[in-house]
Design an enzyme around this catalytic site. Structure first.
Site, PDB file in Angstrom:
ATOM      1  N   CYS A 182      10.928   7.591  -4.587  1.00 11.33           N
ATOM      2  CA  CYS A 182      11.326   6.519  -5.504  1.00 11.33           C
ATOM      3  C   CYS A 182      11.615   7.049  -6.904  1.00 11.33           C
ATOM      4  O   CYS A 182      12.411   6.471  -7.629  1.00 11.33           O
ATOM      5  CB  CYS A 182      10.251   5.444  -5.551  1.00 11.33           C
ATOM      6  SG  CYS A 182       8.630   6.108  -5.901  1.00 11.33           S
ATOM      7  N   GLU A 226       5.612  -1.981  -6.233  1.00 13.42           N
ATOM      8  CA  GLU A 226       6.230  -0.689  -6.603  1.00 13.42           C
ATOM      9  C   GLU A 226       7.533  -0.610  -5.828  1.00 13.42           C
ATOM     10  O   GLU A 226       7.520  -0.427  -4.611  1.00 13.42           O
ATOM     11  CB  GLU A 226       5.317   0.473  -6.211  1.00 13.42           C
ATOM     12  CG  GLU A 226       3.950   0.452  -6.853  1.00 13.42           C
ATOM     13  CD  GLU A 226       3.970   0.826  -8.328  1.00 13.42           C
ATOM     14  OE1 GLU A 226       5.061   1.108  -8.859  1.00 13.42           O
ATOM     15  OE2 GLU A 226       2.898   0.812  -8.942  1.00 13.42           O
ATOM     16  N   GLU A 235      20.402   3.013  -5.076  1.00 15.20           N
ATOM     17  CA  GLU A 235      19.420   4.036  -4.708  1.00 15.20           C
ATOM     18  C   GLU A 235      19.922   4.713  -3.419  1.00 15.20           C
ATOM     19  O   GLU A 235      19.865   4.115  -2.347  1.00 15.20           O
ATOM     20  CB  GLU A 235      18.071   3.357  -4.471  1.00 15.20           C
ATOM     21  CG  GLU A 235      16.941   4.321  -4.334  1.00 15.20           C
ATOM     22  CD  GLU A 235      15.607   3.617  -4.116  1.00 15.20           C
ATOM     23  OE1 GLU A 235      15.587   2.548  -3.481  1.00 15.20           O
ATOM     24  OE2 GLU A 235      14.587   4.153  -4.566  1.00 15.20           O
ATOM     25  N   LYS A 275      -0.726  -2.592   6.382  1.00 13.95           N
ATOM     26  CA  LYS A 275       0.375  -2.529   7.350  1.00 13.95           C
ATOM     27  C   LYS A 275       1.236  -1.327   7.005  1.00 13.95           C
ATOM     28  O   LYS A 275       2.044  -1.346   6.087  1.00 13.95           O
ATOM     29  CB  LYS A 275       1.235  -3.787   7.313  1.00 13.95           C
ATOM     30  CG  LYS A 275       2.118  -3.849   8.555  1.00 13.95           C
ATOM     31  CD  LYS A 275       3.430  -4.555   8.356  1.00 13.95           C
ATOM     32  CE  LYS A 275       4.566  -3.679   7.912  1.00 13.95           C
ATOM     33  NZ  LYS A 275       4.987  -2.617   8.830  1.00 13.95           N
TER      34      LYS A 275
HETATM   35  P1  NDP Z   1      10.909  -1.452   2.987  1.00  8.54           P
HETATM   36  O1  NDP Z   1      10.845  -2.426   1.864  1.00  8.54           O
HETATM   37  O2  NDP Z   1      11.947  -1.620   4.006  1.00  8.54           O
HETATM   38  O3  NDP Z   1       9.527  -1.402   3.779  1.00  8.54           O
HETATM   39  C1  NDP Z   1       8.297  -1.180   3.148  1.00  8.54           C
HETATM   40  C2  NDP Z   1       7.200  -1.846   3.949  1.00  8.54           C
HETATM   41  O4  NDP Z   1       7.360  -3.264   3.895  1.00  8.54           O
HETATM   42  C3  NDP Z   1       7.210  -1.483   5.441  1.00  8.54           C
HETATM   43  O5  NDP Z   1       5.889  -1.413   5.918  1.00  8.54           O
HETATM   44  C4  NDP Z   1       7.955  -2.669   6.033  1.00  8.54           C
HETATM   45  O6  NDP Z   1       7.698  -2.855   7.410  1.00  8.54           O
HETATM   46  C5  NDP Z   1       7.385  -3.801   5.200  1.00  8.54           C
HETATM   47  N1  NDP Z   1       8.171  -5.023   5.183  1.00  8.54           N
HETATM   48  C6  NDP Z   1       9.492  -5.191   5.443  1.00  8.54           C
HETATM   49  N2  NDP Z   1       9.834  -6.499   5.325  1.00  8.54           N
HETATM   50  C7  NDP Z   1       8.709  -7.166   4.992  1.00  8.54           C
HETATM   51  C8  NDP Z   1       8.411  -8.532   4.731  1.00  8.54           C
HETATM   52  N3  NDP Z   1       9.345  -9.494   4.798  1.00  8.54           N
HETATM   53  N4  NDP Z   1       7.149  -8.876   4.416  1.00  8.54           N
HETATM   54  C9  NDP Z   1       6.189  -7.934   4.323  1.00  8.54           C
HETATM   55  N5  NDP Z   1       6.403  -6.630   4.582  1.00  8.54           N
HETATM   56  C10 NDP Z   1       7.653  -6.235   4.895  1.00  8.54           C
HETATM   57  O7  NDP Z   1      10.996  -0.023   2.295  1.00  8.54           O
HETATM   58  P2  NDP Z   1      11.226   1.383   3.012  1.00  8.54           P
HETATM   59  O8  NDP Z   1      10.178   1.604   4.040  1.00  8.54           O
HETATM   60  O9  NDP Z   1      12.648   1.518   3.380  1.00  8.54           O
HETATM   61  O10 NDP Z   1      10.876   2.387   1.820  1.00  8.54           O
HETATM   62  C11 NDP Z   1      11.826   2.905   0.940  1.00  8.54           C
HETATM   63  C12 NDP Z   1      11.830   2.141  -0.370  1.00  8.54           C
HETATM   64  O11 NDP Z   1      10.540   2.234  -0.978  1.00  8.54           O
HETATM   65  C13 NDP Z   1      12.800   2.689  -1.380  1.00  8.54           C
HETATM   66  O12 NDP Z   1      13.504   1.644  -1.986  1.00  8.54           O
HETATM   67  C14 NDP Z   1      11.886   3.352  -2.424  1.00  8.54           C
HETATM   68  O13 NDP Z   1      12.425   3.430  -3.697  1.00  8.54           O
HETATM   69  C15 NDP Z   1      10.695   2.483  -2.371  1.00  8.54           C
HETATM   70  N6  NDP Z   1       9.551   3.192  -2.887  1.00  8.54           N
HETATM   71  C16 NDP Z   1       9.029   2.817  -4.094  1.00  8.54           C
HETATM   72  C17 NDP Z   1       7.989   3.520  -4.650  1.00  8.54           C
HETATM   73  C18 NDP Z   1       7.400   3.094  -5.948  1.00  8.54           C
HETATM   74  O14 NDP Z   1       6.266   3.458  -6.204  1.00  8.54           O
HETATM   75  N7  NDP Z   1       8.091   2.338  -6.775  1.00  8.54           N
HETATM   76  C19 NDP Z   1       7.431   4.699  -3.997  1.00  8.54           C
HETATM   77  C20 NDP Z   1       8.039   5.005  -2.722  1.00  8.54           C
HETATM   78  C21 NDP Z   1       9.066   4.260  -2.199  1.00  8.54           C
HETATM   79  P3  NDP Z   1       8.660  -2.161   8.512  1.00  8.54           P
HETATM   80  O15 NDP Z   1       8.399  -0.714   8.451  1.00  8.54           O
HETATM   81  O16 NDP Z   1       8.231  -2.787   9.772  1.00  8.54           O
HETATM   82  O17 NDP Z   1      10.066  -2.510   8.135  1.00  8.54           O
END
Ligand code: NDP
Length: 477
Positions: A280, A246, A381, A171
């Site tokens: 991140c 992650e 963050e 997804k």
């Molecule tokens: P989100 O957590 O908002 O979304 C990530 C994914 O999860 C999207 O596909 C989102 O869908 C989906 N999602 C949201 N809610 C749910 C749920 N309840 N159940 C299952 N899936 C769900 O993160 P962001 O897209 O805002 O990304 C930024 C974040 O990612 C930052 O905090 C960053 O630090 C972190 N990150 C971490 C990394 C690491 O390796 N540690 C690397 C890169 C980023 P939808 O788009 O529809 O909301």
């Protein structure tokens, strides 16, 4: 306009509800593509297809899987131009960086094609028995990814999942699903059995939640915000699912008095501002030894001011727009909070001026001096191009400040003394420590977070292990 379908059971499909959404370019708000938007029912269909395909794919040999993964890498390289343009148009990063991201995803496929061949078991002799230990694929994996590196972060999951014999449903992020979907399409076109790789579009709250809650998925690999990871962990508990998380970061960057200040400033600028700070492992907090604070800060400001901002499709830009209005508002809020609490704005802190910037989410790289831990920029963050600086007296002070956070993804230290480097690296609480380098990602080495930055590791042999179960077969003698 580009049309983006979902990929279910080897077919390109629209959603059962026929719902679609338009994806807009963050540089200028122009429509880029129309995307099929799925629901829980579409996610179920994809999971069922992946479950059927698991019987076929898990029975293939690692050599057969490697041939397909290498072909997939070749196809991704052939299609790099098309995928990279979609990536720039949907999330804003400069085209040069988008190409690098897509090419590095091809490298991940090649790497796991070979790493899959090293999935060896064990043979153990006891007095009355012999034991064989097998590592077998865990089953259907749900792969949920964010928008900041939508291709690369998906490749980190797709490649080890397939190399280990798992099938998957991915997804991608709702607002940037285009390049990720094209990446998986290339992997499917390389010769996977129908249903081994699936992509469902749609909101995390429904499609993502179904992938987490449905008992068909045996493993969840997630990259995204810590709050979402917490929700996933709680709901995955219902079926004791395997988890790789992650999550967010708040990475410190320590500059010791004996370090190469030019190199340190260059490294800090690049890691704080590239991808508009939406990384991140971005540098979020800079701690600099007070005796070298002035020259380091001057060089950092000089580098921030030299960066060219613009539409990612222009060839000469260093920085594109931010991904969304909401992120830019949060960045402004964090900067305003810091200034109100006593930080000094040295450069940036505003949107660039001019017609070219009026319709995009642009923001100038920002350097703040005299930051402290009362400020949001030092605790949360920001996910924006902001580098706050705080001076320190002793290395012990710097390490205590660096560790004063619930996050633990990456930490950086710049010094020319080996003892200082090792002492700091051993004491910093993070999954990746960069010593005189501003990146802790290496395809062959483990990547992941301590504390609330995550669970489990991706990349290297650790990435493969995350998709394997252990089985003990005991033979009576
Ligand atoms: P989100 O957590 O908002 O979304 C990530 C994914 O999860 C999207 O596909 C989102 O869908 C989906 N999602 C949201 N809610 C749910 C749920 N309840 N159940 C299952 N899936 C769900 O993160 P962001 O897209 O805002 O990304 C930024 C974040 O990612 C930052 O905090 C960053 O630090 C972190 N990150 C971490 C990394 C690491 O390796 N540690 C690397 C890169 C980023 P939808 O788009 O529809 O909301």
């Amino acid at each position: 306009m580009h049309q983006s379908h979902m990929l279910i059971d080897g077919e390109q499909v629209i959603s059962l509800s026929r719902k679609t959404e338009i994806i807009y370019n963050p540089s200028n708000q122009e429509p880029v593509a129309e995307v099929a938007v799925g629901s829980r029912q579409d996610a179920c269909l994809a999971l069922e297809a992946a479950k059927r395909a698991f019987l076929i794919w898990s029975a293939t040999s690692c050599q057969e899987r490697a041939i397909i993964l290498h072909s997939a890498a070749d196809l991704v390289r052939k299609r790099v131009d098309g995928i990279a343009v979609l990536l720039t148009l949907e999330m804003g990063k400069p085209l040069r960086n988008a190409r690098m991201e897509v090419l590095s995803s091809a490298d991940v496929l090649d790497y796991y094609a070979e790493e899959g061949k090293r999935n060896c078991g064990e043979w153990i002799s006891s007095s009355h028995s012999r034991s064989i230990v097998l590592r077998q694929p865990v089953g259907v994996a749900a792969l949920i990814t964010p928008w900041n590196f939508p291709v690369d972060l998906l490749a980190w999951k797709v490649a080890p999942a397939l190399a280990s014999g798992c099938t998957f449903v991915a997804k991608p992020p709702s607002l940037a699903p285009l390049a990720a979907t094209e990446f998986v399409r290339a992997v499917i076109d390389a010769g996977l059995p129908a249903g081994a790789a699936n992509v469902v579009h749609g909101p995390g709250s429904t499609v993502g939640a179904e992938l987490v809650e449905n008992p068909i998925s045996r493993k969840i690999a997630f990259t995204g915000e810590t709050e979402t990871g917490r929700w996933i962990m709680a709901h995955a508990a219902a079926h004791i699912k395997r988890l790789s998380l992650e999550l967010g970061g708040q990475s410190p960057f320590i500059v010791c008095a004996d370090s190469d200040l030019q190199a340190a400033a260059a490294a800090a600028a690049q890691r704080a501002f590239s991808n508009m700070g939406q990384i991140c492992i971005s540098v979020n907090r800079i701690y600099v030894a007070q005796e070298v604070a002035e020259p380091f800060t001057e060089e950092l400001v000089r580098r921030a001011e030299r960066m060219k901002i613009g539409d990612g499709m222009q060839t000469d830009v260093d920085l594109g727009p931010m991904f969304s209005r909401m992120l830019r508002e949060r960045t402004k809020e964090h900067v305003a909070d810091a200034i109100e609490k006593g930080a000094e704005l040295l450069t940036g802190g505003e949107e660039p001026v001019g017609e070219a910037y009026e319709r995009g989410y642009f923001y100038r790289p920002t350097v703040l001096d005299n930051a402290d831990h009362r400020m949001m920029v030092m605790r949360e963050e920001t996910f924006g191009p902001v580098a706050p600086i705080m001076k320190f007296k002793t290395l012990d002070d710097a390490i205590a400040l660096a560790n004063d956070t619930e996050y633990g993804l990456a930490a950086y230290v710049f010094t020319n003394d080996l003892k200082t480097a090792l002492s700091a690296a051993e004491r910093l609480e993070a999954g990746g420590i960069g010593v005189n380098i501003n990146n802790v990602v290496d395809l062959q080495a483990p990547f992941g977070g301590w504390k609330e930055s995550g669970l489990g590791r991706e990349l290297g042999r650790y990435g493969l292990e995350a998709y394997l179960e252990t089985k003990h077969i005991r033979l009576g003698m």
